[in-house]
Design a protein around this motif. Structure first.
Motif, short mmCIF file in Angstrom:
data_model
loop_
_atom_site.label_atom_id
_atom_site.label_comp_id
_atom_site.label_asym_id
_atom_site.label_seq_id
_atom_site.Cartn_x
_atom_site.Cartn_y
_atom_site.Cartn_z
N PHE A 1 0.77 -1.27 -0.02
CA PHE A 1 0.02 -0.05 0.00
C PHE A 1 0.78 1.26 0.01
CE2 PHE A 1 -2.20 3.39 2.04
CZ PHE A 1 -3.38 3.42 1.47
N LEU A 2 2.04 1.33 0.88
CA LEU A 2 2.86 2.29 0.80
C LEU A 2 3.39 2.42 -0.44
CD1 LEU A 2 4.19 2.29 4.52
CD2 LEU A 2 2.43 3.76 3.76
N LEU B 1 -1.37 1.62 13.35
CA LEU B 1 -2.21 0.53 13.79
C LEU B 1 -1.54 -0.85 13.20
CD1 LEU B 1 -5.50 1.77 11.72
CD2 LEU B 1 -5.11 1.62 14.20
N ASN B 2 -0.66 -0.46 12.56
CA ASN B 2 0.39 -1.84 11.93
C ASN B 2 1.10 -2.30 13.26
OD1 ASN B 2 1.68 -3.75 10.14
ND2 ASN B 2 3.28 -2.50 10.61
N LYS B 3 1.99 -1.09 13.81
CA LYS B 3 2.72 -1.33 14.83
C LYS B 3 1.85 -1.70 16.22
CE LYS B 3 6.48 -0.69 17.59
NZ LYS B 3 5.79 -1.24 18.69
N ARG B 4 0.58 -1.29 16.47
CA ARG B 4 -0.13 -1.58 17.45
C ARG B 4 -0.78 -2.86 17.58
NH1 ARG B 4 -2.59 -2.58 21.60
NH2 ARG B 4 -3.66 -1.52 22.92
N PHE B 5 -1.33 -3.26 16.41
CA PHE B 5 -2.16 -4.63 16.40
C PHE B 5 -1.60 -5.77 15.50
CE2 PHE B 5 -5.07 -0.91 16.82
CZ PHE B 5 -5.82 -1.31 17.94
N VAL B 6 -0.34 -5.37 14.64
CA VAL B 6 0.06 -6.44 13.92
C VAL B 6 1.40 -7.01 14.36
CG1 VAL B 6 0.82 -7.15 11.72
CG2 VAL B 6 -1.18 -5.74 11.72
N LEU C 1 -1.79 4.56 9.55
CA LEU C 1 -1.91 3.03 9.26
C LEU C 1 -0.49 2.45 9.89
CD1 LEU C 1 -2.47 2.67 5.44
CD2 LEU C 1 -3.75 1.86 7.41
N LEU C 2 0.77 3.14 10.02
CA LEU C 2 1.94 2.65 10.57
C LEU C 2 1.52 2.38 12.16
CD1 LEU C 2 4.91 2.23 10.35
CD2 LEU C 2 5.33 4.67 11.15
N LEU D 1 -1.40 13.46 2.17
CA LEU D 1 -0.44 12.33 1.68
C LEU D 1 0.19 11.56 3.00
CD1 LEU D 1 0.68 11.01 -0.87
CD2 LEU D 1 2.60 12.68 -0.85
N VAL D 2 0.77 12.45 3.81
CA VAL D 2 1.40 11.74 4.82
C VAL D 2 0.51 11.33 6.07
CG1 VAL D 2 3.09 12.42 6.74
CG2 VAL D 2 3.37 13.33 4.23
N TRP D 3 -0.37 11.93 6.53
CA TRP D 3 -1.05 11.57 7.82
C TRP D 3 -1.68 10.06 7.46
CZ3 TRP D 3 0.41 13.15 12.21
CH2 TRP D 3 0.63 14.39 12.20
#
Length: 256
Positions: free
Chosen positions: A192-193, A246-251, A243-244, A236-238
């Motif tokens: 996605f990124l 959420l990715n760090k927190r839950f994945v 997502l970063l 574009l950035v936020w």
């Protein structure tokens, strides 16, 4: 020692957060002329003008989001399936070398090499062409990323299901997918990124007709419209920052 560590970490934190805070401030400001230290205006005027005018910022955001989600879904899904075939192939090294080939060239050079085919197929200047161009970068990334998953342990789990009377479909759906869930989410986030921040390939294949947020940012910078450019940068950035998190927190924490 603790005080020095606190100062260093605080400085690093401020250095990381400063670009985001500055973009946000610039998007809400105006009438900033030399030698004024601070802008002469703070307010929602820029955001209102962008949202109510025909600047196309909302369409660019929706286009970027749709293209990135589609590229991430296709790239992750097909990459996961093909990575298994490549991992268990007798000529695995040869296929992996071919998978690295798109990264030997910059996206602009890769798009220039493929531009003839996009023109002949009528995909140049269309969102379908942009999706296909970005997919050619995201797919090999997924194939390479998932090579670590198809190890001896995974193969033993799959063979165990088959030995106990399960089908290949049951092994894939009930065993392989749950085991790979974390890696699939990480790969989806990464692809996605890749699509979200892609500019060179998008600009060349889209020929200015497909205006994603990255294209909008460079367009406003070329026009010296820094306030609208800051708004485009914020959009574009936020979302990736969110997502970063959420990715760090839950994945990532669950994988570790």
């Amino acid at each position: 020692m603790n005080k020095l560590r606190y100062i260093v970490l605080s400085g690093l934190g401020l250095g990381i957060l400063f670009p985001f805070a500055f973009l946000a401030m610039l998007s809400f400001s105006g009438e900033w002329f030399f030698p004024e230290v601070l802008p002469g205006y703070f307010g929602l005027k820029n955001w209102k003008e962008v949202l109510t005018s025909e600047s196309g910022m909302g369409i660019s955001f929706a286009s970027s989001l749709g293209i990135s989600l589609l590229v991430a879904t296709l790239g992750t899904g097909t990459g996961f399936i093909w990575s298994k075939s490549i991992a268990y192939h007798s000529q695995k090294e040869t296929w992996l070398v071919l998978a690295y080939f798109p990264y030997m060239l910059s996206p602009v050079v890769l798009a220039a090499c493929l531009n003839f085919f996009f023109l002949k197929s009528g995909l140049s200047g269309t969102w379908q062409g942009v999706v296909l161009g970005q997919y050619l970068v995201a797919f090999p990334y997924s194939v390479i990323f998932f090579q670590a998953f198809w190890n001896h342990r995974t193969r033993q789990f799959e063979q165990l299901v088959l030995t106990l009377g399960g089908s290949s479909r049951q092994a894939f759906v009930q065993v392989i997918l749950p085991l790979a869930k974390g890696m699939i989410l990480v790969c989806f986030f990464q692809t996605f990124l890749i699509s979200w921040f892609e500019y060179g390939l998008t600009a060349l294949v889209g020929v200015g007709k497909v205006q994603t947020l990255t294209v909008k940012v460079f367009l406003y910078i070329k026009e010296a419209n820094f306030y609208y450019g800051a708004i485009a940068c914020c959009l574009l950035v936020w979302p990736p920052v969110l997502l970063l998190y959420l990715n760090k927190r839950f994945v990532y924490n669950r994988l570790v």
